[in-house]
Write an enzyme that holds these catalytic residues in place. Structure first.
Site, short mmCIF file in Angstrom:
data_model
loop_
_atom_site.label_atom_id
_atom_site.label_comp_id
_atom_site.label_asym_id
_atom_site.label_seq_id
_atom_site.Cartn_x
_atom_site.Cartn_y
_atom_site.Cartn_z
CG ASP A 3 -2.08 -0.93 1.14
OD1 ASP A 3 -2.44 -1.31 0.01
OD2 ASP A 3 -2.61 -1.30 2.20
NE ARG A 19 -1.55 1.89 13.29
CZ ARG A 19 -0.77 1.27 12.42
NH1 ARG A 19 0.42 1.76 12.13
NH2 ARG A 19 -1.14 0.16 11.84
CG ASP A 35 -4.60 1.14 12.66
OD1 ASP A 35 -4.57 1.23 13.91
OD2 ASP A 35 -4.33 0.11 12.04
CB SER A 89 -4.50 -6.69 6.86
OG SER A 89 -4.08 -5.54 7.54
#
Ligand code: ARG
Length: 446
Positions: free
Chosen positions: A55, A136, A165, A217
């Site tokens: 990505d 994060r 996220d 993922s």
């Protein structure tokens, strides 16, 4: 809104949920929906949060092409195992990044993020130790700092529009860097996995695993690893063996149990197996020991904050050992009142962090409480590890509220008197007995 949903024809089962007719597909013609999102013509230089995966590699090219913007890449080391940061940096530079900074944030992550989570016994939904949710806000903070230092006006991340996220990163950037703008291309570019691979091929972006689309993922750091998506989404099936990367299947774990001693000072783990270690090393060691014994596999159905339920397979051997030992020790040194109250605040702490509100003042208030309670959490817990389980088997603490002598168990004139018990029971049960009698009278009268 998930563009896939919007694109469905009217009259589909979801049309009533949406409440408005389907709109044309052109995502790029949609106005921005939040003040902190970037207008395409405002974007000059972009700080891209870069993992080296598909990505963000596609993004690195796509941003240069679609915004005519320069890109500076930032890769953050939170202790994700087996990562080669030189390779990642080289890949970013090959794809045209002005620069790729690699920040080793393991110490800050361990002390500033994981340690507060240990003190709050943090497991969202009873099972998820929050490793991604803790990472994060730190990643976003480093993005703000790096964007400022490198003259970027915009921060780009690779989160989809379906997960937590995006919330965690954007909420943090909007709080710490209000002058910065955000773009999240994956949310809008409408490429599926296969189209991304085609785009990568066409633009000379190396794709790991050849034509094989990776089925899961993955996100990981030194506090744990998660797998989502692909076959995991079939709730009626147990996880496939190929999900597991960290933890030995419990049935293949050693036939001999192992005892492991974990020592804490003020709620912070300071030694394991009798060896004093810095926090990062200690968490890594705990992970290795737990993984060997099949400890820390969690198959979790979770309520995301964006309204979706999701199934995650977590591998969290370090968290399983440390949180189990910490909770056990905290219980030993706390009073009955502290021990019934704190879990409620622990739950609230975990929810705020899960929900991306790291800079919410209530979290500071809760942290002050957690630190205060943890001032007593000093001592040692021994866990017995055996084929997937980690159970406390011995405990010691200078602050334990377990003191047979002081309490006077043996009628020796300590603080506890068995003679006083009947009086206590009479008063303790008074209201309950009265209520019982009153209700029975009412029933007899009817
Ligand atoms: N469900 C977890 C969370 O919301 C894990 C998310 C993992 N992220 C990912 N991009 N695979 O924190």
């Amino acid at each position: 809104m998930d563009p896939q949903l919007v694109a469905r024809p009217l009259g589909s089962p979801v049309a009533w949920l949406l409440g408005s007719p389907a709109v044309p597909d052109e995502r790029s013609s949609l106005p921005k929906t939040a003040s902190y999102e970037a207008d395409p013509d405002e974007v000059g230089r972009v700080l891209l949060l870069y993992s080296g995966g598909l990505d963000t590699s596609v993004m690195l090219k796509w941003i240069q092409d679609h915004y005519q913007a320069e890109v500076v890449a930032l890769t953050v080391d939170l202790g994700q195992p087996g990562e080669d940061f030189d390779v990642i940096r080289g890949k970013a530079l090959d794809l045209g990044a002005l620069d790729c900074l690699v920040v080793d944030a393991r110490e800050e992550f361990a002390h500033g993020y994981v340690l507060p989570a240990i003190r709050a016994n943090a497991r969202y939904g009873g099972g998820y130790p929050l490793f991604t949710a803790l990472g994060r806000p730190l990643i976003a903070k480093l993005a703000v700092d790096t964007a400022r230092e490198s003259g970027c006006d915009t921060i780009a991340h690779g989160c989809t529009g379906k997960g937590n996220d995006q919330v965690r990163i954007e909420a943090t950037v909007a709080a710490l860097g209000p002058e910065l703008r955000i773009i999240a291309p994956v949310r809008g570019w409408r490429m599926g996995r296969q189209e991304e691979i085609e785009y990568a091929r066409a633009h000379g972006i190396p794709v790991k695993g050849g034509t094989e689309v990776p089925p899961y993922s993955i996100d990981d750091n030194l506090w744990g690893r998660s797998s989502e998506g692909g076959p995991i989404e079939d709730l009626s099936e147990p996880p496939r063996e190929d999900v597991f990367d960290l933890v030995t299947p419990p049935e293949d774990a050693p036939d001999e149990p192992e005892l492991v001693e974990i020592e804490f000072e003020r709620g912070c783990p300071v030694a394991i197996g009798g060896e004093r270690l810095g926090l990062v090393e200690l968490l890594e060691r705990a992970g290795q020991i737990g993984a060997r014994h099949g400890v820390g596999i969690v198959d979790h159905i979770e309520d995301r904050i964006v309204g979706l339920k999701v199934r995650d397979i977590y591998e969290v051997p370090a968290a399983e050992l440390i949180l189990t030992a910490h909770a056990e020790l905290e219980k030993l040194v706390g009073t009955i009142h502290q021990n019934t109250f704190k879990p409620e605040l622990d739950r609230h702490w975990a929810f705020l962090v899960y929900a991306g509100l790291w800079h919410e003042p209530l979290l500071d208030d809760l942290n002050a409480f957690m630190d205060r309670v943890n001032a007593q959490v000093t001592g040692t817990i021994t866990l017995k590890l055996y084929k997937g389980s980690a159970k406390p088997v011995s405990r010691s603490s200078p602050n334990a509220l377990y003191d047979p002598e002081l309490a006077g168990f043996g009628e020796s004139g300590g603080l506890f008197s068995q003679q006083a018990s009947p009086g206590f029971i009479e008063l303790w049960s008074l209201q309950s007995r009265m209520a019982y009698a009153v209700r029975r009278r009412g029933m007899e009268g009817s």
